[in-house]
Design an enzyme around this catalytic site. Structure first.
Site, short mmCIF file in Angstrom:
data_model
loop_
_atom_site.label_atom_id
_atom_site.label_comp_id
_atom_site.label_asym_id
_atom_site.label_seq_id
_atom_site.Cartn_x
_atom_site.Cartn_y
_atom_site.Cartn_z
N ARG A 1 3.73 -17.76 13.43
CA ARG A 1 3.66 -18.95 14.29
C ARG A 1 3.09 -20.09 13.48
NH1 ARG A 1 -1.03 -19.67 13.13
NH2 ARG A 1 -0.98 -21.42 14.58
N GLY A 2 3.09 -21.30 14.06
CA GLY A 2 2.70 -22.50 13.30
C GLY A 2 3.97 -23.16 12.81
N ARG B 1 12.07 -20.89 19.63
CA ARG B 1 10.96 -21.69 20.14
C ARG B 1 11.40 -23.17 20.11
NH1 ARG B 1 5.10 -20.39 18.17
NH2 ARG B 1 4.72 -21.25 20.25
N GLN C 1 -5.65 -18.75 18.85
CA GLN C 1 -5.40 -18.99 17.43
C GLN C 1 -6.65 -19.45 16.70
OE1 GLN C 1 -3.44 -20.05 19.92
NE2 GLN C 1 -1.29 -20.21 19.33
N ASP D 1 3.20 -30.12 15.96
CA ASP D 1 4.49 -29.41 16.06
C ASP D 1 5.67 -30.37 16.06
OD1 ASP D 1 2.36 -27.54 17.40
OD2 ASP D 1 4.03 -26.32 16.65
N ASN E 1 1.18 -30.95 20.03
CA ASN E 1 0.45 -29.89 19.32
C ASN E 1 -0.03 -28.89 20.39
OD1 ASN E 1 -0.63 -28.76 16.84
ND2 ASN E 1 -2.65 -29.29 17.62
N LYS E 2 -0.69 -27.86 19.93
CA LYS E 2 -1.14 -26.78 20.81
C LYS E 2 -1.81 -27.29 22.08
CE LYS E 2 -0.51 -23.39 20.51
NZ LYS E 2 0.62 -22.81 21.26
O1 MRU Z 1 2.13 -21.68 19.28
P1 MRU Z 1 1.77 -21.85 17.85
O2 MRU Z 1 0.64 -20.97 17.41
O3 MRU Z 1 2.98 -21.74 16.94
O4 MRU Z 1 1.25 -23.34 17.75
C1 MRU Z 1 0.77 -23.82 16.54
C2 MRU Z 1 0.23 -25.19 16.60
O5 MRU Z 1 0.23 -25.83 17.62
C3 MRU Z 1 -0.24 -25.77 15.31
O6 MRU Z 1 -1.32 -26.62 15.50
C4 MRU Z 1 0.93 -26.56 14.68
O7 MRU Z 1 2.08 -25.77 14.61
C5 MRU Z 1 0.60 -27.07 13.33
S1 MRU Z 1 0.52 -25.74 12.17
C6 MRU Z 1 0.31 -26.36 10.61
#
Ligand code: MRU
Length: 346
Positions: free
Chosen positions: A45-46, A85, A192, A233, A243-244
Site C-alpha cells: 500500500r502507499g 484501488r 499504518q 495519494d 491523503n489517508k
Molecule cells: O491506504 P493506504 O495505506 O495505501 O494509504 C496511504 C496513504 O494515504 C499515504 O499517505 C500516501 O499514499 C502517500 S505514501 C508515500
C-alpha cells in the site's frame, strides 16, 4: 532499509504490510492477478508503492501472455490492475507509462517486448527511490531543528520503493544533522502509523512516539510540534490534497495552532486534469476494518458503519508541497503547473 517490493524469478515479492510489525512475511505473487489482489488487500500500500507494484504486475502479465492475442491480454491485465484501488493516481500513472512502452515495442518479437516491460518496471522502482531522495533534499531545509515532526499514516519506505516521501524528508533532515523526533498518528482504522511508521523509523533509530489520532490537536496546541509532514495519494491542480483519512482534521488543527502543514509527494501524484479535490474519487473500504480490531468485533452487530479510506485537505491548509523538482507554494494552480512542466529531476 526494508525492501518493499522486488522483481524475482519466483514472481513479484512483497513484504506483507498487514502482518507488520509483529511478523516479517514475504509474499510472492506468481501472476498479475495475484499482484492485483495484493494491492487490493493492502499487502502492499502507499501511492508510489502501488504504482511500482502495478508496473511489475503488467510486466509479469505480459511475461505469461500468449502472443496470439497480446493486445487484448495487455488491456485485460491493465484493467484488472487499474480496478484495484481508485484514489492513488500513481497506480494509473504507472499503468499508462507501461502502456506507452508497450505501444512503442508491440511490433517486436515477444521476447523483446517482455524484456522491455520488465526493464521499465525495474527502472520505475529505482527512479522512485531517487525521486524520494531528491524530495528529501528539498524538504529537509523546511524542517525546524530541535522540534517534533507530526506525521499521519505511513509515507515511508514501505509506501514507496524505498526511503519514503514524508518520511524521506524526515530522514534527510536527520542526515543533515537536525535533532528531531517524530510523532506518528496511529491512523485508524488500518493503523499504518502505529504499525508501519513506528516500525520503520525505529529501525532507523529515529526517536518516534505513537499517539492516537484524537491526541493530535492536544500536541499541536502545546508548541512542541515544529511542523506536520504527510504524503499524498492525489493532488488536484489547485493544490487540494487527497491523503489517508484523518489528514484533513490534522491540517485544520495545524493551521489553528500556527504549525506549518507540508505535503511531500512526487510529481507522479499530481493530477492536473482535476481542477479541485472535489473530483478525486474516494475509496470506500470494508466496514469490518472499523468494526473489528485485529479480528475482534468491537461494535454492536448491525450498527451502521462508514469507512472512507481517504479525505481531501483543501489547499488553503497546505503551507507547501515538496516534490522532487522543488517546493511548490501558493498559488498552487501556477506553482504546480510550473513543476509539472519542469524538466524531470531524476
Ligand atoms: O491506504 P493506504 O495505506 O495505501 O494509504 C496511504 C496513504 O494515504 C499515504 O499517505 C500516501 O499514499 C502517500 S505514501 C508515500
Amino acid at each position: 532499509m526494508v525492501e518493499t517490493i522486488q522483481w524475482t524469478e519466483a514472481g513479484v515479492v512483497m513484504i506483507d504490510q498487514r502482518a507488520l510489525p509483529r511478523q516479517e512475511i514475504y509474499v510472492a505473487c506468481r501472476d498479475y492477478r495475484e499482484v492485483a489482489e495484493a494491492i487490493r488487500a493492502m499487502v502492499i500500500r502507499g501511492a508510489p508503492a502501488i504504482g511500482v507494484a502495478a508496473a511489475m504486475g503488467v510486466a509479469l502479465g505480459v511475461a505469461q501472455a500468449y502472443s496470439a492475442r497480446l493486445d487484448e491480454e495487455f488491456e485485460e491485465i491493465c484493467s484488472t490492475l487499474a480496478g484495484t484501488r481508485p484514489t492513488a493516481v500513481n497506480l494509473f500513472w504507472a499503468i499508462d507509462r507501461m502502456r506507452r512502452v508497450y505501444r512503442s515495442v508491440r511490433e517486436r518479437p515477444l521476447e523483446q517486448i517482455r524484456a522491455r516491460l520488465v526493464e521499465e518496471a525495474q527502472l520505475m522502482k529505482r527512479e522512485d527511490v531517487e525521486v524520494n531522495r531528491a524530495m528529501g533534499r528539498h524538504g529537509a531545509t523546511l524542517v525546524p531543528d530541535g522540534k517534533t515532526v507530526l506525521t499521519h499514516c505511513n509515507a515511508g519506505a514501505l509506501a514507496t520503493a524505498g526511503y519514503g516521501t514524508a518520511l524521506g524528508v524526515i530522514r534527510a533532515a536527520v542526515e543533515i544533522g537536525k535533532k528531531i523526533d517524530v510523532f506518528a498518528d496511529e491512523t485508524r482504522p488500518f493503523l499504518q502509523g502505529a504499525r508501519l511508521t513506528a516500525w520503520e523509523l525505529q529501525q532507523d533509530g529515529i526517536p518516534t512516539t505513537v499517539i492516537t489520532d484524537n491526541m493530535a490537536g492536544h500536541f499541536l496546541r502545546s508548541g512542541r510540534i515544529g511542523c506536520v509532514i504527510v504524503g499524498a495519494d492525489r493532488i488536484a491542480a489547485n493544490g487540494d490534497v487527497a491523503n489517508k483519512i484523518g489528514t484533513y482534521g490534522v491540517a485544520v488543527l495545524a493551521k489553528e495552532s500556527g504549525v506549518p502543514f507540508y505535503v511531500a509527494a512526487p510529481v507522479s501524484t499530481l493530477d492536473l486534469s482535476l481542477a479541485s479535490g472535489d473530483q478525486i474519487p474516494i475509496e470506500q473500504r470494508n466496514p469490518a476494518e472499523v468494526t473489528q480490531l485485529a479480528g475482534v468485533p468491537i461494535t454492536p452487530d448491525g450498527v451502521g458503519v462508514e469507512n472512507p479510506a481517504f479525505d481531501v485537505t483543501p489547499h488553503r491548509y497546505v503551507a507547501a508541497i515538496i516534490t522532487e523538482r522543488g517546493v511548490a507554494i501558493p498559488p498552487y494552480t501556477e506553482s504546480l503547473r510550473r513543476l509539472a512542466q519542469a524538466r524531470a529531476a531524476v
